[in-house]
Design a protein around this motif. Structure first.
Motif, PDB file in Angstrom:
ATOM      1  N   LEU A  87     -95.218-112.506 -51.989  1.00 36.20           N
ATOM      2  CA  LEU A  87     -96.366-111.625 -51.830  1.00 36.20           C
ATOM      3  C   LEU A  87     -96.549-111.183 -50.385  1.00 36.20           C
ATOM      4  N   ALA A  88     -96.198-112.053 -49.449  1.00 34.68           N
ATOM      5  CA  ALA A  88     -96.316-111.695 -48.035  1.00 34.68           C
ATOM      6  C   ALA A  88     -95.411-110.511 -47.706  1.00 34.68           C
ATOM      7  N   ALA A  89     -94.236-110.474 -48.328  1.00 31.58           N
ATOM      8  CA  ALA A  89     -93.325-109.353 -48.083  1.00 31.58           C
ATOM      9  C   ALA A  89     -93.921-108.049 -48.602  1.00 31.58           C
ATOM     10  N   GLY A  90     -94.624-108.119 -49.714  1.00 28.93           N
ATOM     11  CA  GLY A  90     -95.273-106.923 -50.262  1.00 28.93           C
ATOM     12  C   GLY A  90     -96.371-106.407 -49.350  1.00 28.93           C
ATOM     13  N   VAL A  91     -97.144-107.309 -48.796  1.00 25.82           N
ATOM     14  CA  VAL A  91     -98.199-106.918 -47.857  1.00 25.82           C
ATOM     15  C   VAL A  91     -97.575-106.325 -46.607  1.00 25.82           C
ATOM     16  N   ALA A  92     -96.517-106.943 -46.110  1.00 19.84           N
ATOM     17  CA  ALA A  92     -95.840-106.424 -44.910  1.00 19.84           C
ATOM     18  C   ALA A  92     -95.286-105.030 -45.168  1.00 19.84           C
ATOM     19  N   GLN A 125    -101.965 -98.707 -52.040  1.00 23.57           N
ATOM     20  CA  GLN A 125    -100.928 -99.717 -52.255  1.00 23.57           C
ATOM     21  C   GLN A 125    -101.178-100.948 -51.384  1.00 23.57           C
ATOM     22  N   LEU A 126    -101.669-100.725 -50.170  1.00 26.40           N
ATOM     23  CA  LEU A 126    -102.023-101.853 -49.320  1.00 26.40           C
ATOM     24  C   LEU A 126    -103.155-102.664 -49.958  1.00 26.40           C
ATOM     25  N   ALA A 127    -104.153-101.985 -50.482  1.00 25.30           N
ATOM     26  CA  ALA A 127    -105.264-102.683 -51.146  1.00 25.30           C
ATOM     27  C   ALA A 127    -104.749-103.513 -52.320  1.00 25.30           C
ATOM     28  N   PHE A 128    -103.843-102.950 -53.104  1.00 27.05           N
ATOM     29  CA  PHE A 128    -103.270-103.692 -54.231  1.00 27.05           C
ATOM     30  C   PHE A 128    -102.488-104.908 -53.741  1.00 27.05           C
ATOM     31  N   ALA A 129    -101.669-104.717 -52.705  1.00 28.72           N
ATOM     32  CA  ALA A 129    -100.875-105.831 -52.173  1.00 28.72           C
ATOM     33  C   ALA A 129    -101.786-106.927 -51.624  1.00 28.72           C
ATOM     34  N   LEU A 130    -102.828-106.523 -50.921  1.00 26.58           N
ATOM     35  CA  LEU A 130    -103.776-107.499 -50.388  1.00 26.58           C
ATOM     36  C   LEU A 130    -104.482-108.253 -51.515  1.00 26.58           C
ATOM     37  N   THR A 131    -104.822-107.537 -52.569  1.00 29.22           N
ATOM     38  CA  THR A 131    -105.468-108.168 -53.721  1.00 29.22           C
ATOM     39  C   THR A 131    -104.552-109.208 -54.354  1.00 29.22           C
TER      40      THR A 131
END
Length: 102
Positions: A1-6, A24-30
């Motif tokens: 998940l950290a890679a997705g946020v990055a 997309q950032l909001a989704f990744a953070l969620t």
């Protein structure tokens, strides 16, 4: 998940003018269970860039509900017409009725 946020942060850095990048950032953070303030900030920025985007607004509304911010969620839900392209009228009604009952 950290890679997705990055990856989402990198996309925002490359194209900060695109609402979809902030969404997309909001989704990744969620998904990564980031602090709610950071998630909501990403949604708000997406809405600043695309205030008429009902997909962004519907997801922001759902996130406000999850954050326990009922009054804000009700206000946002009132701005969802026309119904988002991925949501049925019945689903929107369920969200609004759930807010009223909360």
């Amino acid at each position: 998940l950290a890679a997705g946020v990055a990856a989402a942060r990198s996309a925002v850095a490359l194209r900060p003018d695109l609402a979809d990048m902030h969404l997309q950032l909001a989704f990744a953070l969620t998904m990564s269970k980031a602090p709610m303030a950071e998630i909501l900030a990403a949604f708000r920025r997406a809405l600043e860039l695309a205030p008429q985007d009902t997909v962004i607004r519907a997801n922001y509304c759902k996130t406000l509900i999850a954050a326990g911010r009922r009054d804000e969620a009700i206000a946002e839900a009132g701005l969802l017409y026309p119904v988002p392209r991925y949501m049925s009228e019945a689903e929107l009604t369920t969200i609004v009725n759930g807010l009223r009952a909360a």
